[in-house]
Design a protein around this motif. Structure first.
Motif, mmCIF file in Angstrom:
data_model
loop_
_atom_site.group_PDB
_atom_site.id
_atom_site.type_symbol
_atom_site.label_atom_id
_atom_site.label_comp_id
_atom_site.label_asym_id
_atom_site.label_seq_id
_atom_site.Cartn_x
_atom_site.Cartn_y
_atom_site.Cartn_z
ATOM 1 N N UNK A 35 0.834 -1.203 0.000
ATOM 2 C CA UNK A 35 0.000 0.000 0.000
ATOM 3 C C UNK A 35 0.867 1.250 0.000
ATOM 4 N N UNK A 36 1.938 1.259 0.792
ATOM 5 C CA UNK A 36 2.815 2.423 0.846
ATOM 6 C C UNK A 36 3.478 2.695 -0.493
ATOM 7 N N UNK A 37 3.803 1.639 -1.222
ATOM 8 C CA UNK A 37 4.412 1.812 -2.544
ATOM 9 C C UNK A 37 3.412 2.344 -3.560
ATOM 10 N N UNK A 38 2.174 1.891 -3.470
ATOM 11 C CA UNK A 38 1.180 2.218 -4.490
ATOM 12 C C UNK A 38 0.371 3.485 -4.196
ATOM 13 N N UNK A 39 0.313 3.905 -2.937
ATOM 14 C CA UNK A 39 -0.489 5.080 -2.589
ATOM 15 C C UNK A 39 -0.102 6.328 -3.387
ATOM 16 N N UNK A 40 1.187 6.651 -3.538
ATOM 17 C CA UNK A 40 1.513 7.849 -4.328
ATOM 18 C C UNK A 40 1.050 7.744 -5.780
ATOM 19 N N UNK A 41 1.118 6.546 -6.331
ATOM 20 C CA UNK A 41 0.688 6.358 -7.718
ATOM 21 C C UNK A 41 -0.821 6.549 -7.836
ATOM 22 N N UNK A 42 -1.561 5.965 -6.911
ATOM 23 C CA UNK A 42 -3.015 6.102 -6.933
ATOM 24 C C UNK A 42 -3.404 7.560 -6.677
ATOM 25 N N UNK A 43 -2.672 8.221 -5.807
ATOM 26 C CA UNK A 43 -2.940 9.644 -5.554
ATOM 27 C C UNK A 43 -2.779 10.457 -6.845
ATOM 28 N N UNK A 44 -1.751 10.144 -7.637
ATOM 29 C CA UNK A 44 -1.562 10.845 -8.920
ATOM 30 C C UNK A 44 -2.711 10.537 -9.880
ATOM 31 N N UNK A 45 -3.186 9.306 -9.869
ATOM 32 C CA UNK A 45 -4.330 8.938 -10.713
ATOM 33 C C UNK A 45 -5.563 9.732 -10.294
ATOM 34 N N UNK A 46 -5.779 9.843 -8.996
ATOM 35 C CA UNK A 46 -6.929 10.594 -8.486
ATOM 36 C C UNK A 46 -6.809 12.066 -8.857
ATOM 37 N N UNK A 47 -5.631 12.634 -8.685
ATOM 38 C CA UNK A 47 -5.437 14.042 -9.046
ATOM 39 C C UNK A 47 -5.648 14.249 -10.551
ATOM 40 N N UNK A 48 -5.197 13.293 -11.351
ATOM 41 C CA UNK A 48 -5.423 13.374 -12.793
ATOM 42 C C UNK A 48 -6.908 13.340 -13.126
ATOM 43 N N UNK A 49 -7.649 12.501 -12.426
ATOM 44 C CA UNK A 49 -9.096 12.434 -12.639
ATOM 45 C C UNK A 49 -9.747 13.772 -12.274
ATOM 46 N N UNK A 50 -9.282 14.384 -11.207
ATOM 47 C CA UNK A 50 -9.812 15.691 -10.803
ATOM 48 C C UNK A 50 -9.502 16.745 -11.860
ATOM 49 N N UNK A 51 -8.270 16.745 -12.351
ATOM 50 C CA UNK A 51 -7.898 17.726 -13.383
ATOM 51 C C UNK A 51 -8.732 17.536 -14.638
ATOM 52 N N UNK A 52 -8.915 16.284 -15.044
ATOM 53 C CA UNK A 52 -9.730 16.031 -16.243
ATOM 54 C C UNK A 52 -11.156 16.509 -16.036
ATOM 55 N N UNK A 53 -11.706 16.281 -14.839
ATOM 56 C CA UNK A 53 -13.071 16.734 -14.540
ATOM 57 C C UNK A 53 -13.144 18.260 -14.600
ATOM 58 N N UNK A 54 -12.134 18.942 -14.031
ATOM 59 C CA UNK A 54 -12.118 20.403 -14.057
ATOM 60 C C UNK A 54 -12.012 20.917 -15.489
#
Length: 95
Positions: A35-54
């Motif tokens: 989880x610690x290894x993957x959390x930053x990657x998933x966070x970037x995916x989430x931020x990308x989804x937010x940017x695309x929505x905006x």
């Protein structure tokens, strides 16, 4: 924040795609080492989804404004043509 995993920062008005929510839930079930290894990657995916929505929201607003502007321009063009035709008729009648 996302209801599936509160670690990830989400704006309250933003709804993440179902796949991203599923990914965050699956990540929460992993052992902490992974989880610690993957959390930053998933966070970037989430931020990308937010940017695309905006971006999508901005594009939709711009298109709505463009449609309105076009309606005003068409109205102005029609009014100008009517005025031209009226003046043309007056000019022809005065000859």
């Amino acid at each position: 924040m996302s209801s599936s995993n509160p670690r990830f920062h989400t704006a309250p008005e933003t709804v993440l795609p179902a796949e991203v929510q599923e990914l965050a839930s699956a990540l929460a079930q992993l052992p902490s080492l992974y989880r610690q290894e993957l959390e930053p990657i998933v966070e970037r995916v989430i931020q990308g989804a937010h940017r695309r929505r905006q971006i999508l929201t901005l594009v939709q607003e711009a298109l709505a404004q463009l449609r309105l502007d076009m309606k005003y321009l068409i109205f102005d063009l029609e009014a100008t043509r009517r005025e031209r035709d009226t003046y043309r008729k007056l000019l022809e009648d005065s000859k």
